[in-house]
Design a protein around this motif. Structure first.
Motif, PDB file in Angstrom:
ATOM      1  N   TYR A 181       0.854  -1.190   0.000  1.00 53.18           N
ATOM      2  CA  TYR A 181       0.000   0.000   0.000  1.00 53.18           C
ATOM      3  C   TYR A 181       0.888   1.236   0.000  1.00 53.18           C
ATOM      4  CZ  TYR A 181      -3.149  -3.526   2.041  1.00 53.18           C
ATOM      5  OH  TYR A 181      -3.864  -4.660   2.302  1.00 53.18           O
ATOM      6  N   ALA A 182       0.614   2.189  -0.903  1.00 51.14           N
ATOM      7  CA  ALA A 182       1.375   3.435  -0.950  1.00 51.14           C
ATOM      8  C   ALA A 182       0.604   4.602  -0.344  1.00 51.14           C
ATOM      9  CB  ALA A 182       1.765   3.759  -2.391  1.00 51.14           C
ATOM     10  N   PHE A 183      -0.679   4.424  -0.046  1.00 43.97           N
ATOM     11  CA  PHE A 183      -1.499   5.468   0.584  1.00 43.97           C
ATOM     12  C   PHE A 183      -1.439   6.774  -0.210  1.00 43.97           C
ATOM     13  CE2 PHE A 183      -0.520   2.439   3.897  1.00 43.97           C
ATOM     14  CZ  PHE A 183      -1.717   2.314   4.588  1.00 43.97           C
ATOM     15  N   ASP A 184      -1.517   6.659  -1.525  1.00 40.21           N
ATOM     16  CA  ASP A 184      -1.434   7.845  -2.377  1.00 40.21           C
ATOM     17  C   ASP A 184      -2.733   8.130  -3.124  1.00 40.21           C
ATOM     18  OD1 ASP A 184      -1.376   5.670  -4.077  1.00 40.21           O
ATOM     19  OD2 ASP A 184       0.511   6.199  -5.057  1.00 40.21           O
ATOM     20  N   GLU A 185      -3.836   7.508  -2.696  1.00 40.67           N
ATOM     21  CA  GLU A 185      -5.112   7.724  -3.384  1.00 40.67           C
ATOM     22  C   GLU A 185      -5.616   9.158  -3.202  1.00 40.67           C
ATOM     23  OE1 GLU A 185      -4.496   3.466  -2.878  1.00 40.67           O
ATOM     24  OE2 GLU A 185      -4.434   5.131  -1.463  1.00 40.67           O
ATOM     25  N   GLY A 186      -5.454   9.702  -1.997  1.00 35.78           N
ATOM     26  CA  GLY A 186      -5.872  11.080  -1.741  1.00 35.78           C
ATOM     27  C   GLY A 186      -7.327  11.241  -1.358  1.00 35.78           C
ATOM     28  N   GLN A 187      -8.165  10.262  -1.690  1.00 36.64           N
ATOM     29  CA  GLN A 187      -9.581  10.322  -1.348  1.00 36.64           C
ATOM     30  C   GLN A 187     -10.194   8.941  -1.543  1.00 36.64           C
ATOM     31  OE1 GLN A 187     -11.623  12.955  -4.040  1.00 36.64           O
ATOM     32  NE2 GLN A 187     -10.821  11.941  -5.868  1.00 36.64           N
ATOM     33  N   GLY A 188     -11.462   8.833  -1.138  1.00 32.42           N
ATOM     34  CA  GLY A 188     -12.166   7.574  -1.340  1.00 32.42           C
ATOM     35  C   GLY A 188     -12.166   6.687  -0.118  1.00 32.42           C
ATOM     36  N   ARG A 189     -12.815   5.523  -0.245  1.00 32.93           N
ATOM     37  CA  ARG A 189     -13.027   4.612   0.871  1.00 32.93           C
ATOM     38  C   ARG A 189     -12.143   3.376   0.790  1.00 32.93           C
ATOM     39  NH1 ARG A 189     -18.058   4.939   3.191  1.00 32.93           N
ATOM     40  NH2 ARG A 189     -17.243   3.354   4.598  1.00 32.93           N
ATOM     41  N   LYS A 190     -11.143   3.379  -0.110  1.00 30.22           N
ATOM     42  CA  LYS A 190     -10.237   2.251  -0.205  1.00 30.22           C
ATOM     43  C   LYS A 190      -8.794   2.718  -0.355  1.00 30.22           C
ATOM     44  CE  LYS A 190     -13.022  -1.587  -1.998  1.00 30.22           C
ATOM     45  NZ  LYS A 190     -13.132  -2.622  -3.069  1.00 30.22           N
ATOM     46  N   VAL A 191      -7.891   1.923   0.224  1.00 36.24           N
ATOM     47  CA  VAL A 191      -6.460   2.050  -0.033  1.00 36.24           C
ATOM     48  C   VAL A 191      -6.088   0.804  -0.833  1.00 36.24           C
ATOM     49  CG1 VAL A 191      -4.160   2.210   0.958  1.00 36.24           C
ATOM     50  CG2 VAL A 191      -6.091   3.321   2.112  1.00 36.24           C
ATOM     51  N   TYR A 192      -5.620   1.003  -2.054  1.00 33.02           N
ATOM     52  CA  TYR A 192      -5.469  -0.123  -2.972  1.00 33.02           C
ATOM     53  C   TYR A 192      -4.126  -0.818  -2.821  1.00 33.02           C
ATOM     54  CZ  TYR A 192      -9.693   1.525  -5.237  1.00 33.02           C
ATOM     55  OH  TYR A 192     -10.988   1.899  -5.484  1.00 33.02           O
ATOM     56  N   ASN A 193      -4.188  -2.150  -2.850  1.00 34.32           N
ATOM     57  CA  ASN A 193      -2.989  -2.959  -2.947  1.00 34.32           C
ATOM     58  C   ASN A 193      -2.396  -2.747  -4.336  1.00 34.32           C
ATOM     59  OD1 ASN A 193      -1.036  -4.966  -2.970  1.00 34.32           O
ATOM     60  ND2 ASN A 193      -2.508  -6.652  -3.058  1.00 34.32           N
ATOM     61  N   LYS A 194      -1.167  -2.237  -4.411  1.00 33.04           N
ATOM     62  CA  LYS A 194      -0.564  -1.886  -5.685  1.00 33.04           C
ATOM     63  C   LYS A 194      -0.285  -3.091  -6.566  1.00 33.04           C
ATOM     64  CE  LYS A 194      -0.444   2.545  -5.109  1.00 33.04           C
ATOM     65  NZ  LYS A 194      -1.234   3.453  -5.980  1.00 33.04           N
ATOM     66  N   LEU A 195      -0.372  -4.302  -6.001  1.00 30.82           N
ATOM     67  CA  LEU A 195      -0.186  -5.501  -6.812  1.00 30.82           C
ATOM     68  C   LEU A 195      -1.436  -5.866  -7.592  1.00 30.82           C
ATOM     69  CD1 LEU A 195       1.879  -7.737  -4.385  1.00 30.82           C
ATOM     70  CD2 LEU A 195       2.654  -6.000  -5.982  1.00 30.82           C
ATOM     71  N   GLY A 196      -2.571  -5.267  -7.220  1.00 33.75           N
ATOM     72  CA  GLY A 196      -3.794  -5.435  -7.981  1.00 33.75           C
ATOM     73  C   GLY A 196      -4.450  -6.782  -7.879  1.00 33.75           C
ATOM     74  N   ASP A 197      -4.173  -7.533  -6.809  1.00 34.22           N
ATOM     75  CA  ASP A 197      -4.771  -8.866  -6.679  1.00 34.22           C
ATOM     76  C   ASP A 197      -5.587  -8.985  -5.392  1.00 34.22           C
ATOM     77  OD1 ASP A 197      -2.682  -8.784  -4.932  1.00 34.22           O
ATOM     78  OD2 ASP A 197      -1.751 -10.670  -5.568  1.00 34.22           O
ATOM     79  N   GLY A 198      -6.331  -7.936  -5.075  1.00 33.41           N
ATOM     80  CA  GLY A 198      -7.177  -7.955  -3.884  1.00 33.41           C
ATOM     81  C   GLY A 198      -6.450  -7.451  -2.657  1.00 33.41           C
ATOM     82  N   HIS A 199      -7.021  -7.744  -1.481  1.00 32.01           N
ATOM     83  CA  HIS A 199      -6.475  -7.319  -0.200  1.00 32.01           C
ATOM     84  C   HIS A 199      -6.448  -5.798  -0.053  1.00 32.01           C
ATOM     85  CE1 HIS A 199      -5.440 -11.489   0.197  1.00 32.01           C
ATOM     86  NE2 HIS A 199      -4.512 -11.430  -0.724  1.00 32.01           N
ATOM     87  N   ASP A 200      -7.375  -5.098  -0.728  1.00 32.77           N
ATOM     88  CA  ASP A 200      -7.450  -3.653  -0.555  1.00 32.77           C
ATOM     89  C   ASP A 200      -7.921  -3.322   0.852  1.00 32.77           C
ATOM     90  OD1 ASP A 200      -6.783  -3.323  -3.249  1.00 32.77           O
ATOM     91  OD2 ASP A 200      -8.884  -3.392  -3.873  1.00 32.77           O
ATOM     92  N   LEU A 201      -7.402  -2.220   1.398  1.00 35.83           N
ATOM     93  CA  LEU A 201      -7.844  -1.746   2.713  1.00 35.83           C
ATOM     94  C   LEU A 201      -9.140  -0.961   2.569  1.00 35.83           C
ATOM     95  CD1 LEU A 201      -4.521  -0.414   4.307  1.00 35.83           C
ATOM     96  CD2 LEU A 201      -5.967  -2.213   5.263  1.00 35.83           C
ATOM     97  N   ILE A 202     -10.116  -1.307   3.389  1.00 32.25           N
ATOM     98  CA  ILE A 202     -11.391  -0.590   3.421  1.00 32.25           C
ATOM     99  C   ILE A 202     -11.338   0.469   4.511  1.00 32.25           C
ATOM    100  CG2 ILE A 202     -13.872  -0.817   3.822  1.00 32.25           C
ATOM    101  CD1 ILE A 202     -13.542  -3.772   2.881  1.00 32.25           C
ATOM    102  N   VAL A 203     -11.655   1.698   4.171  1.00 31.04           N
ATOM    103  CA  VAL A 203     -11.650   2.804   5.119  1.00 31.04           C
ATOM    104  C   VAL A 203     -13.077   3.010   5.612  1.00 31.04           C
ATOM    105  CG1 VAL A 203     -11.060   5.211   5.502  1.00 31.04           C
ATOM    106  CG2 VAL A 203      -9.734   3.864   3.867  1.00 31.04           C
ATOM    107  N   PRO A 204     -13.377   2.693   6.876  1.00 30.84           N
ATOM    108  CA  PRO A 204     -14.751   2.830   7.355  1.00 30.84           C
ATOM    109  C   PRO A 204     -15.154   4.292   7.466  1.00 30.84           C
ATOM    110  CG  PRO A 204     -13.286   2.249   9.153  1.00 30.84           C
ATOM    111  CD  PRO A 204     -12.470   2.182   7.904  1.00 30.84           C
ATOM    112  N   ALA A 205     -16.452   4.530   7.424  1.00 30.82           N
ATOM    113  CA  ALA A 205     -16.975   5.891   7.575  1.00 30.82           C
ATOM    114  C   ALA A 205     -16.683   6.402   8.977  1.00 30.82           C
ATOM    115  CB  ALA A 205     -18.476   5.908   7.298  1.00 30.82           C
ATOM    116  N   TRP A 206     -16.364   7.681   9.087  1.00 28.36           N
ATOM    117  CA  TRP A 206     -16.067   8.303  10.362  1.00 28.36           C
ATOM    118  C   TRP A 206     -17.341   8.480  11.165  1.00 28.36           C
ATOM    119  CZ3 TRP A 206     -12.331   9.252  13.628  1.00 28.36           C
ATOM    120  CH2 TRP A 206     -12.510  10.206  14.626  1.00 28.36           C
ATOM    121  N   ARG A 207     -17.287   8.082  12.426  1.00 26.85           N
ATOM    122  CA  ARG A 207     -18.445   8.249  13.311  1.00 26.85           C
ATOM    123  C   ARG A 207     -18.029   9.013  14.551  1.00 26.85           C
ATOM    124  NH1 ARG A 207     -21.141   2.158  13.373  1.00 26.85           N
ATOM    125  NH2 ARG A 207     -21.571   2.024  11.126  1.00 26.85           N
ATOM    126  N   GLN A 208     -18.789  10.026  14.898  1.00 26.69           N
ATOM    127  CA  GLN A 208     -18.500  10.802  16.108  1.00 26.69           C
ATOM    128  C   GLN A 208     -19.396  10.348  17.251  1.00 26.69           C
ATOM    129  OE1 GLN A 208     -18.895  14.944  15.056  1.00 26.69           O
ATOM    130  NE2 GLN A 208     -16.839  15.012  14.188  1.00 26.69           N
TER     131      GLN A 208
END
Length: 208
Positions: A181-208
């Motif tokens: 993961y390079a954490f360079d998406e800048g936005q969205g609800r996923k951090v993508y595995n740069k190998l492109g074979d799944g295992h993407d990180l899901i970013v849950p919605a923020w709850r206060q």
């Protein structure tokens, strides 16, 4: 968090792993443990943990956070006044575990042997929190990679040089990680595995 995590090494039953992460911790006074990352398959005694308590990193297997059972661990002191991110490399094999900071060996333990939990479809990676959601970590993560083998010292040094020059974690892709993961998406609800074979990180919605 991921929906799954790889469970079988491409090198067979050989014990060996490497975790690389570029991080800049923020909170050094928090009294509770903050989970930087956790690989968990439903069994707390089998989980792989990298966490922070105040200005110390702790690497361990299982859940002996208070060290009452004296299970093997590595503790590493961070510098609260440091303004540059750390490149932390954790290498483990049957001979023990080593921690490198910016390409330099800083700590080692011959008694701590880390394994990725092999719980099949139940295995998950959780980043910046625990599986319960009650142990958040404060700071910035700029890159994270998992290998199913030991990286050699010369490559660890080379990776630090590459990172120092351009802050491009994706460049490590050429050296065979299983997940990156390079954490360079800048936005969205996923951090993508740069190998492109799944295992993407899901970013849950923020709850206060």
């Amino acid at each position: 968090y991921t929906e799954s995590f790889f469970t079988k090494s491409r090198s067979g039953s050989k014990i060996g792993l490497t975790i690389e992460l570029a991080v800049q911790p923020k909170d050094f006074r928090k009294s509770a443990i903050g989970m930087l990352l956790m690989v968990h398959d439903g069994r707390v005694d089998n989980q792989l943990v990298l966490c922070q308590w105040q200005s110390s990193l702790m690497i361990m297997k299982g859940n002996d956070y208070s060290n009452q059972r004296r299970t093997p661990k590595i503790y590493y002191q961070l510098a609260p006044n440091r303004h540059e991110p750390y490149l932390i490399t954790i290498v483990s094999s049957k001979t023990g575990t080593k921690l490198f900071e910016d390409g330099v060996l800083k700590k080692k333990s011959k008694n701590l042997v880390l394994l990725y939990p092999d719980g099949g479809e139940q295995a998950r990676l959780v980043v910046a929190n625990s599986v319960t959601g009650r142990n958040s970590w404060a700071g910035t993560i700029m890159g994270l990679a998992f290998y199913d083998r030991e990286l050699k010292n010369d490559l660890i040094v080379r990776h630090h040089q590459m990172w120092h020059m351009n802050r491009n974690f994706s460049a490590f892709n050429q050296h065979g990680p299983r997940i990156l993961y390079a954490f360079d998406e800048g936005q969205g609800r996923k951090v993508y595995n740069k190998l492109g074979d799944g295992h993407d990180l899901i970013v849950p919605a923020w709850r206060q």
